[in-house]
Design an enzyme around this catalytic site. Structure first.
Site, PDB file in Angstrom:
ATOM      1  N   TYR A 223       0.818  -1.224   0.000  1.00  0.00           N
ATOM      2  CA  TYR A 223       0.000   0.000   0.000  1.00  0.00           C
ATOM      3  C   TYR A 223       0.849   1.270   0.000  1.00  0.00           C
ATOM      4  CZ  TYR A 223      -0.115  -0.517   5.261  1.00  0.00           C
ATOM      5  OH  TYR A 223       0.165  -0.670   6.585  1.00  0.00           O
ATOM      6  N   GLU A 224       0.192   2.373  -0.303  1.00  0.00           N
ATOM      7  CA  GLU A 224       0.887   3.653  -0.532  1.00  0.00           C
ATOM      8  C   GLU A 224       1.823   3.560  -1.733  1.00  0.00           C
ATOM      9  OE1 GLU A 224       0.085   6.308   0.600  1.00  0.00           O
ATOM     10  OE2 GLU A 224      -1.135   5.649   2.288  1.00  0.00           O
ATOM     11  N   GLY A 225       1.454   2.749  -2.704  1.00  0.00           N
ATOM     12  CA  GLY A 225       2.298   2.557  -3.882  1.00  0.00           C
ATOM     13  C   GLY A 225       3.231   1.383  -3.649  1.00  0.00           C
TER      14      GLY A 225
END
Ligand SMILES: Cc1cc2nc3c(=O)[nH]c(=O)nc-3n(C[C@H](O)[C@H](O)[C@H](O)COP(=O)(O)OP(=O)(O)OC[C@H]3O[C@@H](n4cnc5c(N)ncnc54)[C@H](O)[C@@H]3O)c2cc1C
Length: 603
Positions: free
Chosen positions: A440-442
């Protein structure tokens, strides 16, 4: 149950001795509040809170998970009470602006506390975890009215924030989002659409939830240029600013997932929910980046926190567990067998964890100084430099620390042998919890493209040069030191190679853009190792100086030197493999057609 002690001695080493935080804080406007005594007291109390309040809820929260009933989500037992204590203790407001009710302490201090939270209960930490980013987005881009309505509540922690980007058909490619925002007569917007995977999207810890939502206006341009940002509260604030009418945003279901079971990962349905535009129309992605950059560093800290937790418990186990004799003869002849810490391979695993924990802490605290300067610095040139370094280091903090965090937590299971695979020891939970941090968050792949494509190549290598120049200066200054030669010589070589390799990728990319994507993850990992090598060389210098001066803590400094040596001799050689893969280029990845991938099972 796993145990945890806040690594206060190591934190003090990095803050006070390595990075001279006392001078750093003294140089920041308002930083004098963060005197060494105050910092020490806060960290000690934070460590106590993490150990005594959060840690006991970690395994039970994992086993119990969250419950959705009639649109309301109940977090695991004890989470709500722990959060009330957190708010009562003033923790959420520590680093926030006094103009919004904050205590105005430097952001870096909150980051150290965050490591402790992530070590003891990552799932719990994600309830307040996104409030800071939401507050940041509103502080930078919100109207005065929005700030007055939401910021104080987010800062004091009575309300929490979320980040609503992902939809069923788009995570990385936000240009594809379908959530719509239709203007209404009162100047607000009706937000309609479905967001998935929303962390802490619904829960019972806070009295209101402030969603920051990406959506498209009716006349929006196609793709990522047409995205706007909206604030959508769960309860619309009444005239006194208290939670009023229920808004049209509800949790449709909870995801069943591999880890962080205690955190509610929600499908959020927006059905003409009232939202308010934040920032300019169609400029939402830029506004959201304010939130995402803070959150990316936060996820890197999650990797660090889990590494530390796994290391501490693996170390205790390795000192205690008796199996076999050392190859060189018994080390504990009075016992039935030697403790497993005598075996070189167990030491390899423990030292890998230790090096990543101590190296990761140095990297986070080095980056934290850049954040403090960007936020509070007064010297324009210094701020610009800090901003460049922060941009360069953010994807490294996020992706490198989560990749090695996953490796370190896995090694923690391995140290426990079969017992590591058994739930009650808590080691397998750390691996499961760590797995999401790489996503997550890229994802790591996206961070790597950000580093190599956006940060390094788009600046023609200038951002990298700011950092490699600093490393070069350090190497030059220590060139004559025979004691540090074991660190400085390989570092100087790698530092030069980093620049040359970047140029070579840039040249190849001029004829084939796929070369960037093909090199990117290896480039990011290579960059992470060289960055940690720089920080370990500085740590070794500091440790040598302390030992030369004479100290009652000689064992601490010797261990620091030993860890630096282990890093240089056993982990840094991984850069050779990454360099080899980078030089192999795109060809071996692109040669096979998408159809031919599956020939082995078609007939
Ligand atoms: C537990 C959990 C909590 C989450 N919390 C939130 C939240 O609070 N808010 C929120 O908005 N989202 C949240 N997410 C969503 C998360 O951020 C996304 O899952 C993530 O960004 C990846 O998007 P995706 O799942 O759609 O994967 P995809 O975008 O479909 O990617 C699939 C794979 O393709 C790769 N890929 C995609 N494009 C490229 C490219 N151009 N080059 C190279 N590789 C590429 C990716 O790296 C990945 O390996 C959460 C997810 C989970 C599982």
């Amino acid at each position: 149950m796993p145990d945890y002690q806040a690594p206060l001695r190591d934190i003090r080493f990095v803050m006070d001795e390595l990075l001279d935080y006392p001078a750093h804080y003294a140089g920041l406007p308002g930083g004098e509040e963060a005197s060494p005594d105050v910092v020490a007291a806060i960290l000690e109390e934070g460590g106590r809170f993490a150990r005594e309040v959060l840690l006991p809820l970690n395994q039970s929260g994992d086993q119990e998970g969250c419950l959705l009933e009639g649109g309301e989500v109940k977090a695991p037992k004890g989470f709500k009470e722990a959060y009330a204590q957190f708010v009562e203790g003033g923790w959420p407001s520590l680093a926030a602006d006094p103009a919004h009710g904050g205590q105005g302490l430097p952001h870096s201090l909150a980051m150290v506390l965050n490591e402790m939270i992530c070590s003891t209960n990552l799932a719990w930490g994600m309830y307040p975890g996104l409030s800071h980013g939401a507050a940041d987005a509103l502080r930078h881009h919100g109207t005065e009215e929005q700030q007055a309505t939401y910021l104080t509540k987010l800062v004091e922690g009575t309300w929490t924030g979320t980040m609503c980007l992902t939809e069923p058909h788009c995570g990385t490619d936000l240009g594809l989002i379908k959530t719509r925002a239709v203007p209404t007569d009162d100047g607000a917007y009706d937000i309609t659409g479905t967001k998935i995977f929303i962390s802490a999207g619904e829960h019972d810890l806070a009295e209101n939830i402030v969603h920051l939502v990406l959506a498209k206006l009716p006349d929006a341009p196609e793709g990522s240029r047409g995205i706007s940002l909206f604030v959508v509260p769960k309860f619309l604030p009444d005239a006194d600013g208290n939670p009023g009418e229920r808004n049209g945003v509800v949790c449709g279901s909870l995801e069943h997932k591999m880890g962080i079971h205690g955190n509610a990962t929600c499908v959020m349905n927006f059905d003409a929910a009232k939202g308010f535009l934040v920032g300019a129309p169609n400029k939402g992605l830029a506004c959201m980046f304010t939130m995402m950059n803070a959150a990316r560093i936060g996820v890197g800290i999650q990797g660090l926190g889990l590494t530390e937790a796994s290391f501490q418990n693996a170390l205790a186990y390795a000192r205690d567990r008796l199996q076999m004799r050392a190859l060189s003869g018994p080390k504990a002849p009075e016992k039935a067998a030697d403790p497993i810490i005598v075996h070189p391979d167990v030491r390899r695993m423990l030292l890998t964890q230790k090096a990543f924990a101590e190296g990761g802490r140095m990297l986070v605290l080095y980056t934290a100084q850049m954040i403090d300067i960007v936020e509070h610095g007064t010297d324009a040139a210094e701020k610009e430099r800090a901003e460049t370094l922060l941009g360069l280091l953010t994807p490294i903090v996020k992706a490198f620390l989560t990749e090695v965090g996953f490796e370190a937590t896995n090694e923690g299971v391995q140290v426990f042998g079969g017992h590591g695979f058994i739930q009650e020891w808590g080691m397998e939970q750390l691996v499961r919890d760590a797995r999401i941090t790489r996503l997550y968050e890229g994802t790591t792949g996206i961070q790597a493209l950000d580093l190599l494509g956006r940060k390094v190549l788009m600046s023609q290598g200038e951002s990298l040069k700011v950092f490699t120049k600093e490393i070069h200066k350090f190497c030059q200054a220590e060139e004559g030191s025979s004691e540090l030669a074991e660190f400085v010589r390989p570092l100087a070589k790698l530092n030069a190679e980093w620049g040359e390799m970047t140029m070579a990728i840039g040249m190849k990319a001029m004829t084939d853009r796929e070369e960037v994507g093909a090199a990117s993850v290896d480039y990011l990992m290579y960059s992470g190792y060289v960055t940690l090598a720089y920080l370990f060389a500085r740590a070794a210098k500091q440790a040598r100086a302390a030992l030369a001066e004479g100290t009652e803590e000689a064992a601490f400094y010797r261990a620091k030197l030993d860890t630096a040596r282990f890093f240089y001799q056993r982990l840094l050689p991984r850069t050779r493999a990454h360099k080899g893969a980078i030089e192999a280029g795109a060809e071996p990845l692109m040669a096979i057609s998408a159809e031919d991938f599956g020939l082995g099972f078609e007939i």
